[in-house]
Design an enzyme around this catalytic site. Sequence first.
Site, PDB file in Angstrom:
ATOM      1  N   ALA A 121     -27.508  -3.000   5.511  1.00 11.74           N
ATOM      2  CA  ALA A 121     -28.234  -3.509   4.660  1.00 11.74           C
ATOM      3  C   ALA A 121     -28.749  -3.146   4.161  1.00 11.74           C
ATOM      4  O   ALA A 121     -30.706  -3.826   4.485  1.00 11.74           O
ATOM      5  CB  ALA A 121     -27.667  -4.211   3.961  1.00 11.74           C
ATOM      6  N   GLY A 157     -24.588  -0.970   7.626  1.00 10.74           N
ATOM      7  CA  GLY A 157     -24.011  -0.619   7.061  1.00 10.74           C
ATOM      8  C   GLY A 157     -24.472   0.834   7.157  1.00 10.74           C
ATOM      9  O   GLY A 157     -24.029   1.714   6.270  1.00 10.74           O
ATOM     10  N   GLU A 184     -21.398   1.740   9.233  1.00 13.99           N
ATOM     11  CA  GLU A 184     -20.807   1.936   7.422  1.00 13.99           C
ATOM     12  C   GLU A 184     -20.487   3.178   7.209  1.00 13.99           C
ATOM     13  O   GLU A 184     -19.756   3.887   6.570  1.00 13.99           O
ATOM     14  CB  GLU A 184     -20.818   0.205   6.621  1.00 13.99           C
ATOM     15  CG  GLU A 184     -20.429  -0.794   7.823  1.00 13.99           C
ATOM     16  CD  GLU A 184     -19.947  -2.231   6.947  1.00 13.99           C
ATOM     17  OE1 GLU A 184     -21.817  -2.016   6.058  1.00 13.99           O
ATOM     18  OE2 GLU A 184     -19.397  -2.570   6.976  1.00 13.99           O
ATOM     19  N   GLU A 209     -24.366  -6.981  12.406  1.00 10.13           N
ATOM     20  CA  GLU A 209     -24.369  -7.963  11.515  1.00 10.13           C
ATOM     21  C   GLU A 209     -24.202  -9.849  11.996  1.00 10.13           C
ATOM     22  O   GLU A 209     -24.971 -10.213  11.268  1.00 10.13           O
ATOM     23  CB  GLU A 209     -23.085  -7.863  10.399  1.00 10.13           C
ATOM     24  CG  GLU A 209     -23.494  -6.766   9.116  1.00 10.13           C
ATOM     25  CD  GLU A 209     -23.211  -5.075   9.946  1.00 10.13           C
ATOM     26  OE1 GLU A 209     -23.063  -5.208  11.141  1.00 10.13           O
ATOM     27  OE2 GLU A 209     -22.907  -3.569   9.042  1.00 10.13           O
TER      28      GLU A 209
HETATM   29  N1  3HC Z   1     -33.848  -4.294   6.016  1.00 10.31           N
HETATM   30  C1  3HC Z   1     -34.690  -4.580   4.650  1.00 10.31           C
HETATM   31  N2  3HC Z   1     -35.651  -4.548   5.509  1.00 10.31           N
HETATM   32  C2  3HC Z   1     -35.880  -3.799   6.932  1.00 10.31           C
HETATM   33  C3  3HC Z   1     -34.806  -4.056   7.778  1.00 10.31           C
HETATM   34  C4  3HC Z   1     -33.473  -4.164   7.280  1.00 10.31           C
HETATM   35  N3  3HC Z   1     -32.126  -4.113   7.231  1.00 10.31           N
HETATM   36  N4  3HC Z   1     -34.334  -3.787   9.220  1.00 10.31           N
HETATM   37  C5  3HC Z   1     -36.112  -3.613   9.229  1.00 10.31           C
HETATM   38  N5  3HC Z   1     -36.838  -3.316   7.945  1.00 10.31           N
HETATM   39  C6  3HC Z   1     -38.172  -3.897   8.205  1.00 10.31           C
HETATM   40  C7  3HC Z   1     -38.881  -4.714   8.699  1.00 10.31           C
HETATM   41  O1  3HC Z   1     -38.801  -6.164   8.341  1.00 10.31           O
HETATM   42  C8  3HC Z   1     -40.433  -4.573   9.103  1.00 10.31           C
HETATM   43  O2  3HC Z   1     -40.884  -4.454   7.581  1.00 10.31           O
HETATM   44  P1  3HC Z   1     -42.382  -4.451   7.749  1.00 10.31           P
HETATM   45  O3  3HC Z   1     -43.028  -4.032   8.319  1.00 10.31           O
HETATM   46  O4  3HC Z   1     -42.733  -5.269   6.678  1.00 10.31           O
HETATM   47  O5  3HC Z   1     -42.765  -6.323   9.202  1.00 10.31           O
HETATM   48  C9  3HC Z   1     -39.532  -2.541   8.530  1.00 10.31           C
HETATM   49  O6  3HC Z   1     -38.562  -2.785   8.122  1.00 10.31           O
HETATM   50  C10 3HC Z   1     -39.484  -2.289  10.749  1.00 10.31           C
HETATM   51  O7  3HC Z   1     -39.237  -3.068  11.253  1.00 10.31           O
HETATM   52  P2  3HC Z   1     -39.190  -3.719  12.531  1.00 10.31           P
HETATM   53  O8  3HC Z   1     -40.783  -4.028  12.746  1.00 10.31           O
HETATM   54  O9  3HC Z   1     -37.818  -4.223  13.090  1.00 10.31           O
HETATM   55  O10 3HC Z   1     -39.268  -1.843  13.294  1.00 10.31           O
HETATM   56  P3  3HC Z   1     -38.244  -1.191  15.203  1.00 10.31           P
HETATM   57  O11 3HC Z   1     -38.588  -0.233  14.645  1.00 10.31           O
HETATM   58  O12 3HC Z   1     -39.111  -2.071  15.678  1.00 10.31           O
HETATM   59  O13 3HC Z   1     -36.960  -2.204  14.771  1.00 10.31           O
HETATM   60  C11 3HC Z   1     -35.216  -1.484  13.488  1.00 10.31           C
HETATM   61  C12 3HC Z   1     -36.257  -1.015  13.914  1.00 10.31           C
HETATM   62  C13 3HC Z   1     -33.639  -1.114  14.703  1.00 10.31           C
HETATM   63  C14 3HC Z   1     -33.878  -0.535  12.637  1.00 10.31           C
HETATM   64  C15 3HC Z   1     -34.842  -3.564  13.707  1.00 10.31           C
HETATM   65  O14 3HC Z   1     -35.717  -3.089  12.174  1.00 10.31           O
HETATM   66  C16 3HC Z   1     -34.039  -3.508  13.383  1.00 10.31           C
HETATM   67  O15 3HC Z   1     -33.099  -4.188  13.793  1.00 10.31           O
HETATM   68  N6  3HC Z   1     -33.601  -3.422  11.861  1.00 10.31           N
HETATM   69  C17 3HC Z   1     -31.874  -4.072  11.538  1.00 10.31           C
HETATM   70  C18 3HC Z   1     -30.767  -3.858  11.520  1.00 10.31           C
HETATM   71  C19 3HC Z   1     -30.113  -4.378  10.798  1.00 10.31           C
HETATM   72  O16 3HC Z   1     -29.451  -5.961  11.062  1.00 10.31           O
HETATM   73  N7  3HC Z   1     -28.949  -4.118  10.283  1.00 10.31           N
HETATM   74  C20 3HC Z   1     -27.713  -4.441   9.532  1.00 10.31           C
HETATM   75  C21 3HC Z   1     -28.208  -5.137   8.399  1.00 10.31           C
HETATM   76  S1  3HC Z   1     -26.952  -6.218   7.256  1.00 10.31           S
HETATM   77  C22 3HC Z   1     -25.630  -4.926   6.679  1.00 10.31           C
HETATM   78  O17 3HC Z   1     -25.745  -3.653   7.152  1.00 10.31           O
HETATM   79  C23 3HC Z   1     -24.760  -5.641   5.964  1.00 10.31           C
HETATM   80  C24 3HC Z   1     -23.476  -4.434   5.667  1.00 10.31           C
HETATM   81  O18 3HC Z   1     -22.462  -4.565   6.857  1.00 10.31           O
HETATM   82  C25 3HC Z   1     -22.936  -5.007   4.404  1.00 10.31           C
END
Ligand code: 3HC
Length: 697
Positions: free
Chosen positions: A63, A102, A105, A125
């Site tokens: 998400a 997500g 998912e 999450e």
């Molecule tokens: N939403 C918004 N922005 C995101 C994001 C997300 N889910 N994931 C990463 N970004 C952004 C970062 O803030 C960063 O932005 P910036 O360049 O402006 O600083 C950019 O994307 C690149 O991220 P990283 O520096 O972390 O890049 P990496 O290549 O090192 O890692 C990644 C990539 C493994 C995808 C890592 O970013 C990550 O773990 N992201 C989070 C993943 C996550 O937690 N997903 C679950 C979200 S909650 C959800 O999905 C709820 C659902 O169940 C309803």
Amino acid sequence: MSDVVTLERKGAIAVVTVNNPPVNALGIAVREGLQNSFKAAEADPEVKAIVLVCEGSTFIAGADIKEFGKPPQAPSLPDVVNGIEAGSKPSVAVIHGTALGGGLEVAVSCHYRIARKDAKVGLPEVKLGLLPGAGGTQRLPRLTGVAKALDMIVSGAPISATEALELGVVDQLIEGDLLSAGLAYADQLIAEGKGPRRTGERTDKLEGVDNAAAVAAKRAEIEKKMPGLFSPQRCISAVEAAFTLPLAEGLKRERELFAECLVSPQRAALVHAFFTERLASKVDGLAKDTPVRDVKSAAVIGGGTMGVGIAMCFANAGIPVKVLEITAEARDKAMQRARDTYGMSVKRGSLNEAALEKRMALISGVTDYADLADVDLVIEAVFEEMSVKQKVFSALDANCKPGAILASNTSSLDLNEIANFTKRPEDVVGLHFFSPANVMRLLEVVRGEKTADDVLATAMAIGKKLKKVAVPVGVCDGFVGNRMVFQYGREAEFLVEEGATPAQVDGALRKFGMAMGPFAMRDLSGLDIGLSIRTRQRQTLPAEFKLPLVLDKMAEAGMLGQKTGKGFYVYEAGSRTPLENPELPAILAAASKEQGIERRELSDEYIIERTIYALINEGAKILEEGIAQRASDIDVIYLNGYGFPAFQGGPMFYADAVGLDVVYAKICEFHEQHGAWWKPAALLEKLAKEGRKFADL
Ligand code: 3HC
Ligand code: NAI
């Protein structure tokens, strides 16, 4: 279909492509685009199968975290994924990079999944204080079984594509072009007449297993390991619904639990932790196009505790590194220490023998500065004495090539003075690693007054390469982390002189979420370090800055912590379990008496205020002085170097959450009662009076 999601027909196959850099997060435009594309493909009579593929470095990574806490916009992700799963035409998700949250998912709502061999999938999450809120807690258990789904959802750790294949999360591993593989798989489905295979309709993995026992075991484990955390228990409740309720009701239950997490303060703190870690790498005033020097080789001066750990960081990143010691004997000892430390990883199973040898081959021991003539970066980690640093930096200046970066790992000495021992202070920077350097993620990058921009930019880039969280800081005694922790440790000592026991202080702070209490920590690192700082302060500080006596008294009694078997706690031979020290009450009573303190009962709440507010006040002074560039950088330092709980967001975020007016009022009270140390930071006073937060700066 939209800017970020396109739909195209390739014969009988509809190709839905997501292109929303950097990580294809599921913001409103992507959700809309996905829903519209799948609907259009469903409605097109020519389409027999649908392929979902992503552009860029990754499949959908979750998400859009930036949308949390904002008013929801339709379509919601649950609606999108339920629509995909309900489709009458077989759909295939083609996974590369990381299918997270997500993203996974969406993938498990597609009817089939194929993944590139190097891909990873997971539901992280929980790390953001949430639970998978778009069917993940209902669909994953139907693919993997309840026990494995619980492990994945409660830990948040991703699994490899190979493991995903073994577990049935994906159907095939692929190589090469994603779209071609997706089309080939879809062609095959069409040829074999395979229709939709809806994850939500499966029950085979839920049957014939004691799911209730798996849930009970996970609950007990989490109760013990993460008692203060809000979302893990809710993750478990959601997974429980997968086998106790029909799908539709399970999804509803998941949604309710997700909503509870979404509004929890812990969710806000953990999302803060996620974004601020990324923000910390951005240095104010440093142009984006600042050149970065090439670092192909490194050297470390001093093969002691820190030097060896730092050398290992370079070897782990594949960068050859030399370790310079004073004598051949010390050099060999340093090499052996590196080998032994890797050996422990081999014993634990986190490294294999071949990898150990490969890493050791990158480390070489030397004793002669002439051997450093070619290295691109040197990090000094010798004794913490200015005269020794002077000798080392003069030698580096004389021997290293022009353009080599000369760094110091000093934890308290003046980096500007060190830089001036060379004729190239612009090439000097601080790289303050934390012990054990090969394990701890934090790296304070110390910008001296003459440090060149490209040297700073290179130091930050090296931090990233070494997989550290690099945070830029300015020069002062202790930089950010240690300067603050000194205030915290001192207050903890005062508290045991005022009436608390070390176990009570440690217990209260652990309940707050700290990974370790200050006294267990002091025993671990040895009381002599704190004592030497104390002795120095006794000689230099004005009289109004009172200092606790307990360390001096303990040292007199030969109690220096774990290394002497006795400190704030006692330790049985070969054990690290802290047991009550029966001799301590008399020492504490003597310290109290000598200072005219009447010992009294102290509450846990009071203990937290005295210690955590001491961090906050010093943090505010650090901000005021420009030593840290933003409040959130201080949080990043505390979360990654000091065991501060991520669910509290860091000391400055915590202060904002409590309210700066409340914190300021309490600090004024402590100032009155406990004197000079508690002088409120001018910045804190100003923000509190203006009704503002650190986050507003
Ligand atoms: N939403 C918004 N922005 C995101 C994001 C997300 N889910 N994931 C990463 N970004 C952004 C970062 O803030 C960063 O932005 P910036 O360049 O402006 O600083 C950019 O994307 C690149 O991220 P990283 O520096 O972390 O890049 P990496 O290549 O090192 O890692 C990644 C990539 C493994 C995808 C890592 O970013 C990550 O773990 N992201 C989070 C993943 C996550 O937690 N997903 C679950 C979200 S909650 C959800 O999905 C709820 C659902 O169940 C309803
Ligand atoms: P240490 O005492 O374990 O190691 C220092 C090493 O430097 C010894 O092996 C010694 O032989 C060697 N050495 C001394 N003079 C030398 C010289 N002129 N040339 C080459 N080698 C020389 O010390 P430690 O703990 O590794 O600390 C090193 C530096 O790192 C200090 O500046 C310290 O403040 C800093 N630091 C220490 C941390 C810790 O937790 N120990 C954390 C962060 C920084």
